[in-house]
Write an enzyme that holds these catalytic residues in place. Structure first.
Site, PDB file in Angstrom:
ATOM      1  N   HIS A  50       0.822  -1.208   0.000  1.00 64.02           N
ATOM      2  CA  HIS A  50       0.000   0.000   0.000  1.00 64.02           C
ATOM      3  C   HIS A  50       0.856   1.258   0.000  1.00 64.02           C
ATOM      4  O   HIS A  50       2.043   1.223   0.332  1.00 64.02           O
ATOM      5  CB  HIS A  50      -0.933   0.015   1.212  1.00 64.02           C
ATOM      6  CG  HIS A  50      -0.213   0.190   2.512  1.00 64.02           C
ATOM      7  ND1 HIS A  50       0.350  -0.858   3.198  1.00 64.02           N
ATOM      8  CD2 HIS A  50       0.059   1.300   3.260  1.00 64.02           C
ATOM      9  CE1 HIS A  50       0.935  -0.415   4.300  1.00 64.02           C
ATOM     10  NE2 HIS A  50       0.773   0.902   4.355  1.00 64.02           N
ATOM     11  N   ASP A  52       1.266   5.198   1.460  1.00 59.11           N
ATOM     12  CA  ASP A  52       0.918   6.259   2.402  1.00 59.11           C
ATOM     13  C   ASP A  52       1.062   7.587   1.669  1.00 59.11           C
ATOM     14  O   ASP A  52       2.142   7.913   1.174  1.00 59.11           O
ATOM     15  CB  ASP A  52       1.874   6.281   3.608  1.00 59.11           C
ATOM     16  CG  ASP A  52       1.667   5.123   4.552  1.00 59.11           C
ATOM     17  OD1 ASP A  52       0.675   4.386   4.398  1.00 59.11           O
ATOM     18  OD2 ASP A  52       2.517   4.952   5.453  1.00 59.11           O
ATOM     19  N   HIS A  56      -1.235  11.352   5.422  1.00 59.04           N
ATOM     20  CA  HIS A  56      -1.217  10.378   6.514  1.00 59.04           C
ATOM     21  C   HIS A  56      -0.715  11.017   7.811  1.00 59.04           C
ATOM     22  O   HIS A  56      -1.191  10.698   8.903  1.00 59.04           O
ATOM     23  CB  HIS A  56      -0.343   9.188   6.115  1.00 59.04           C
ATOM     24  CG  HIS A  56      -0.310   8.061   7.091  1.00 59.04           C
ATOM     25  ND1 HIS A  56      -1.353   7.749   7.941  1.00 59.04           N
ATOM     26  CD2 HIS A  56       0.667   7.134   7.360  1.00 59.04           C
ATOM     27  CE1 HIS A  56      -1.045   6.710   8.681  1.00 59.04           C
ATOM     28  NE2 HIS A  56       0.181   6.322   8.353  1.00 59.04           N
ATOM     29  N   HIS A 162       8.148   9.074   9.159  1.00 61.02           N
ATOM     30  CA  HIS A 162       6.906   9.384   8.451  1.00 61.02           C
ATOM     31  C   HIS A 162       6.641  10.888   8.437  1.00 61.02           C
ATOM     32  O   HIS A 162       6.229  11.451   7.418  1.00 61.02           O
ATOM     33  CB  HIS A 162       5.723   8.661   9.108  1.00 61.02           C
ATOM     34  CG  HIS A 162       5.550   7.243   8.679  1.00 61.02           C
ATOM     35  ND1 HIS A 162       6.322   6.225   9.178  1.00 61.02           N
ATOM     36  CD2 HIS A 162       4.691   6.672   7.789  1.00 61.02           C
ATOM     37  CE1 HIS A 162       5.947   5.079   8.626  1.00 61.02           C
ATOM     38  NE2 HIS A 162       4.954   5.325   7.767  1.00 61.02           N
ATOM     39  N   GLU A 174       4.728   0.642   1.335  1.00 58.64           N
ATOM     40  CA  GLU A 174       5.048  -0.338   2.374  1.00 58.64           C
ATOM     41  C   GLU A 174       4.535  -1.720   1.978  1.00 58.64           C
ATOM     42  O   GLU A 174       3.623  -1.847   1.162  1.00 58.64           O
ATOM     43  CB  GLU A 174       4.453   0.113   3.711  1.00 58.64           C
ATOM     44  CG  GLU A 174       5.071   1.420   4.203  1.00 58.64           C
ATOM     45  CD  GLU A 174       4.368   2.043   5.398  1.00 58.64           C
ATOM     46  OE1 GLU A 174       5.056   2.723   6.185  1.00 58.64           O
ATOM     47  OE2 GLU A 174       3.135   1.872   5.534  1.00 58.64           O
TER      48      GLU A 174
END
Length: 216
Positions: A50, A52, A56, A162, A174
């Protein structure tokens, strides 16, 4: 023609997951007299391989449906970081040959260890704050790793990696399975599901050898 390399992990009810695992139900079944099988899945936006989006960790930033196509499609460099014990540093990135790449994928020991399990490991390899700062300083706009978080184990409270990447508009991939991918340059096609206004989405991703892709 050279086949694409699939770097996605399968989605199933016993898979590795940070929180709640996916569930599904059969809405219609051929066995019950329906003309076809139809299933309904309940999954989180961060399920499987997926992306991000910057939103996020940054309110008001780019959402997954707003990610520019040229951030997720184009040349990508797979870096050999299998020697790293836990935290990828700026020095590791420079030594692995990341300079000059706009998109990078980190092949670590996760691909043949932590990623293969169905429960979260106590240790895994993630990108440390100095590594995140290096990517931002060098203009990288896409970074992917072979585990369910880009964050190194020691930083999963404040999430500095992040925060730094999302704050700079870097797209994060990820749960990429890089076990069959040799280090080097490829053409990447990553297509996040365009969940409107959301912070993440499953993102089927394939790699093509760059020379073959250019010459085809």
């Amino acid at each position: 023609m050279t086949d694409a390399i699939d770097i996605n992990i399968p989605i199933h009810t016993e898979m590795l997951h940070w929180g709640r695992r996916p569930t599904f139900e059969m809405v219609e079944e051929i066995a019950d007299g329906y003309p076809s099988d139809v299933s309904r899945w309940l999954i989180g936006a961060h399920t499987g391989t997926h992306v991000d989006a910057p939103s996020h960790f940054v309110p008001g930033a780019t959402t997954v449906d707003e990610i520019a196509m040229d951030s997720v499609v184009g040349p990508v460099r797979v870096l050999d970081l299998r020697h790293v014990a836990e935290e990828i540093t700026a020095e590791d990135l420079a030594a692995a040959g990341a300079a000059g790449a706009e998109r990078v994928l980190f092949r670590t020991r996760n691909s043949t260890d932590a990623l293969t399990r169905n429960v979260r490991s106590e240790t895994w390899v993630g990108l440390g704050p100095t590594g995140a700062a290096w990517l931002v300083e060098h203009g990288v706009r896409f970074a992917g790793i072979d585990y369910m978080t880009m964050e190194a184990p020691a930083h999963t409270e404040a999430w500095p990696t992040h925060v730094a990447l999302c704050g700079a508009g870097v797209v994060i991939l990820e749960n990429a399975d890089l076990s069959a991918v040799e280090p080097g340059d490829y053409l990447m096609v990553c297509q996040p599901v365009p969940f409107a206004g959301r912070e993440a989405a499953p993102a089927p991703t394939v790699l093509l050898p760059l020379v073959a892709a250019v010459g085809s």
